[in-house]
Design an enzyme around this catalytic site. Structure first.
Site, PDB file in Angstrom:
ATOM      1  N   ASN A  14      13.925  29.211  -6.203  1.00  0.00           N
ATOM      2  CA  ASN A  14      14.527  29.230  -4.868  1.00  0.00           C
ATOM      3  C   ASN A  14      15.256  27.946  -4.495  1.00  0.00           C
ATOM      4  OD1 ASN A  14      14.633  30.080  -1.867  1.00  0.00           O
ATOM      5  ND2 ASN A  14      13.462  28.171  -1.845  1.00  0.00           N
ATOM      6  N   TYR A  72      29.350  26.390  -4.599  1.00  0.00           N
ATOM      7  CA  TYR A  72      28.145  27.142  -4.198  1.00  0.00           C
ATOM      8  C   TYR A  72      28.228  28.621  -4.597  1.00  0.00           C
ATOM      9  CZ  TYR A  72      24.387  29.010  -1.319  1.00  0.00           C
ATOM     10  OH  TYR A  72      23.258  29.675  -0.883  1.00  0.00           O
TER      11      TYR A  72
HETATM   12  P1  NAD Z   1      16.631  24.443   2.690  1.00  0.00           P
HETATM   13  O1  NAD Z   1      17.628  23.371   2.592  1.00  0.00           O
HETATM   14  O2  NAD Z   1      15.874  24.653   3.946  1.00  0.00           O
HETATM   15  O3  NAD Z   1      15.589  24.352   1.482  1.00  0.00           O
HETATM   16  C1  NAD Z   1      15.996  24.002   0.202  1.00  0.00           C
HETATM   17  C2  NAD Z   1      14.799  23.759  -0.651  1.00  0.00           C
HETATM   18  O4  NAD Z   1      15.262  23.298  -1.921  1.00  0.00           O
HETATM   19  C3  NAD Z   1      13.881  22.685  -0.090  1.00  0.00           C
HETATM   20  O5  NAD Z   1      12.533  23.066  -0.285  1.00  0.00           O
HETATM   21  C4  NAD Z   1      14.199  21.463  -0.956  1.00  0.00           C
HETATM   22  O6  NAD Z   1      13.094  20.618  -1.154  1.00  0.00           O
HETATM   23  C5  NAD Z   1      14.588  22.103  -2.258  1.00  0.00           C
HETATM   24  N1  NAD Z   1      15.439  21.207  -3.020  1.00  0.00           N
HETATM   25  C6  NAD Z   1      16.623  20.677  -2.644  1.00  0.00           C
HETATM   26  N2  NAD Z   1      17.072  19.849  -3.603  1.00  0.00           N
HETATM   27  C7  NAD Z   1      16.136  19.865  -4.599  1.00  0.00           C
HETATM   28  C8  NAD Z   1      16.022  19.227  -5.856  1.00  0.00           C
HETATM   29  N3  NAD Z   1      16.964  18.404  -6.313  1.00  0.00           N
HETATM   30  N4  NAD Z   1      14.924  19.475  -6.613  1.00  0.00           N
HETATM   31  C9  NAD Z   1      13.971  20.331  -6.174  1.00  0.00           C
HETATM   32  N5  NAD Z   1      14.031  20.970  -5.005  1.00  0.00           N
HETATM   33  C10 NAD Z   1      15.095  20.738  -4.226  1.00  0.00           C
HETATM   34  O7  NAD Z   1      17.440  25.739   2.304  1.00  0.00           O
HETATM   35  P2  NAD Z   1      17.135  27.303   2.351  1.00  0.00           P
HETATM   36  O8  NAD Z   1      18.150  27.892   3.242  1.00  0.00           O
HETATM   37  O9  NAD Z   1      15.708  27.612   2.557  1.00  0.00           O
HETATM   38  O10 NAD Z   1      17.580  27.640   0.850  1.00  0.00           O
HETATM   39  C11 NAD Z   1      16.737  28.176  -0.111  1.00  0.00           C
HETATM   40  C12 NAD Z   1      17.562  29.017  -1.039  1.00  0.00           C
HETATM   41  O11 NAD Z   1      18.185  30.067  -0.313  1.00  0.00           O
HETATM   42  C13 NAD Z   1      18.697  28.266  -1.749  1.00  0.00           C
HETATM   43  O12 NAD Z   1      18.765  28.652  -3.091  1.00  0.00           O
HETATM   44  C14 NAD Z   1      19.928  28.738  -1.001  1.00  0.00           C
HETATM   45  O13 NAD Z   1      21.085  28.672  -1.807  1.00  0.00           O
HETATM   46  C15 NAD Z   1      19.553  30.147  -0.649  1.00  0.00           C
HETATM   47  N6  NAD Z   1      20.286  30.762   0.448  1.00  0.00           N
HETATM   48  C16 NAD Z   1      20.192  30.282   1.722  1.00  0.00           C
HETATM   49  C17 NAD Z   1      20.910  30.910   2.745  1.00  0.00           C
HETATM   50  C18 NAD Z   1      20.849  30.441   4.170  1.00  0.00           C
HETATM   51  O14 NAD Z   1      21.642  30.937   4.989  1.00  0.00           O
HETATM   52  N7  NAD Z   1      19.941  29.558   4.528  1.00  0.00           N
HETATM   53  C19 NAD Z   1      21.700  32.022   2.455  1.00  0.00           C
HETATM   54  C20 NAD Z   1      21.773  32.477   1.159  1.00  0.00           C
HETATM   55  C21 NAD Z   1      21.053  31.847   0.161  1.00  0.00           C
END
Ligand code: NAD
Length: 247
Positions: free
Chosen positions: A90, A155
């Site tokens: 994730n 992205y």
């Molecule tokens: P967020 O920024 O709240 O969380 C991101 C997570 O990734 C955090 O736990 C962080 O510690 C971890 N992370 C970041 N850099 C890291 C690294 N170098 N090594 C290890 N861990 C790392 O974001 P989110 O929205 O919860 O995103 C989670 C996933 O969902 C991602 O893959 C993102 O692409 C995807 N996503 C999010 C959305 C949205 O609208 N929020 C939409 C589609 C997909």
């Protein structure tokens, strides 16, 4: 739904990952949450323990871009907990910006976490899952993996690659009893959204038939289904959780 299962969730310290960790714990799993730094991992563990002191949860912070480090970490998890049933890839980062200003190093940084880390963790987990003859690998994709994005091309490119890994590994690993699926969230209320300007979010919501932003728990519910035996015959699927934005 996950009683007795051992799950590893990357990017589990906040947002979608944190909601998924909590959902899995509430459904009986033992969970290892993976973050980028000890401090953020400790903070997440503290928050979870405050919610329920009997949660079986621990944390790790390997460099996900370094295969040797990931393999060592997963071997230790296997040694400590006896098995790895579920992996949720994730962790992810995003960046907006025109290709004319996009730096090569920023493109590489996105690819390293959003794609290479998925490869590294999937490989390290699959080695143990193959021995067990069962396992579930789940990836966080994105709705932009279905149609691209007019800004920040790295992205969506990374999430198209996540879909490619999902489909390919589902085909390759099925014979070893391993299912591989992805969830493609739409706009979801997490810290990641802070990087997206209001001028992009507002018109985006207008295009969503359900007329609202998703919650991290909406995505966690999809992961719970795909991780559980309810999805025993589901593999190679990219499940949209986007309020019908892409339907
Ligand atoms: P967020 O920024 O709240 O969380 C991101 C997570 O990734 C955090 O736990 C962080 O510690 C971890 N992370 C970041 N850099 C890291 C690294 N170098 N090594 C290890 N861990 C790392 O974001 P989110 O929205 O919860 O995103 C989670 C996933 O969902 C991602 O893959 C993102 O692409 C995807 N996503 C999010 C959305 C949205 O609208 N929020 C939409 C589609 C997909």
């Amino acid at each position: 739904m996950l009683k007795g299962k051992v799950a590893v969730v990357t990017g589990g310290t906040r947002g979608i990952g944190y909601a998924t960790v909590k959902k899995f714990l509430d459904n009986g799993a033992s969970v290892v949450l993976c973050g980028s730094r000890k401090e953020t991992v400790d903070k997440a563990l503290e928050k979870l323990k405050a919610e329920n002191s009997s949660y079986e949860v621990s944390g790790v912070w390997p460099d996900l871009g370094n295969y040797a480090e990931v393999e060592e970490c997963f071997n230790q998890i296997k040694e400590r907990l006896g098995k790895i049933d579920i992996l949720v890839n994730n962790a992810g980062i995003s960046a907006m910006g025109s290709i004319y200003d996009y730096k090569e190093k920023d493109f590489k940084k996105i690819m390293e976490l959003n794609v290479e880390a998925v490869f590294n963790c999937s490989k390290a987990a699959a080695i143990h899952m193959r021995e067990q003859k069962s396992g579930v690998i789940l990836n966080t994709s994105s709705m932009v993996s279905l149609y691209g994005q007019a800004s920040g091309c790295g992205y969506p490119a990374s999430k198209f690659a996540v879909n490619g890994l999902t489909k390919s590994l589902a085909r390759e690993l099925g014979k070893d009893g391993i299912r591989v699926n992805a969830v493609a969230p739409g706009v979801t209320r997490t810290d990641m959204m802070d990087a997206v300007p209001e001028s992009v979010i507002k018109p985006l919501i207008e295009t969503i038939p359900l007329k609202k932003i998703g919650e991290p728990e909406d995505v966690a519910n999809a992961f719970l289904f795909l991780a559980s035996d309810m999805a025993a015959y589901v593999s190679g699927e990219i499940l949209s959780v986007d309020g019908a934005a892409m339907s």
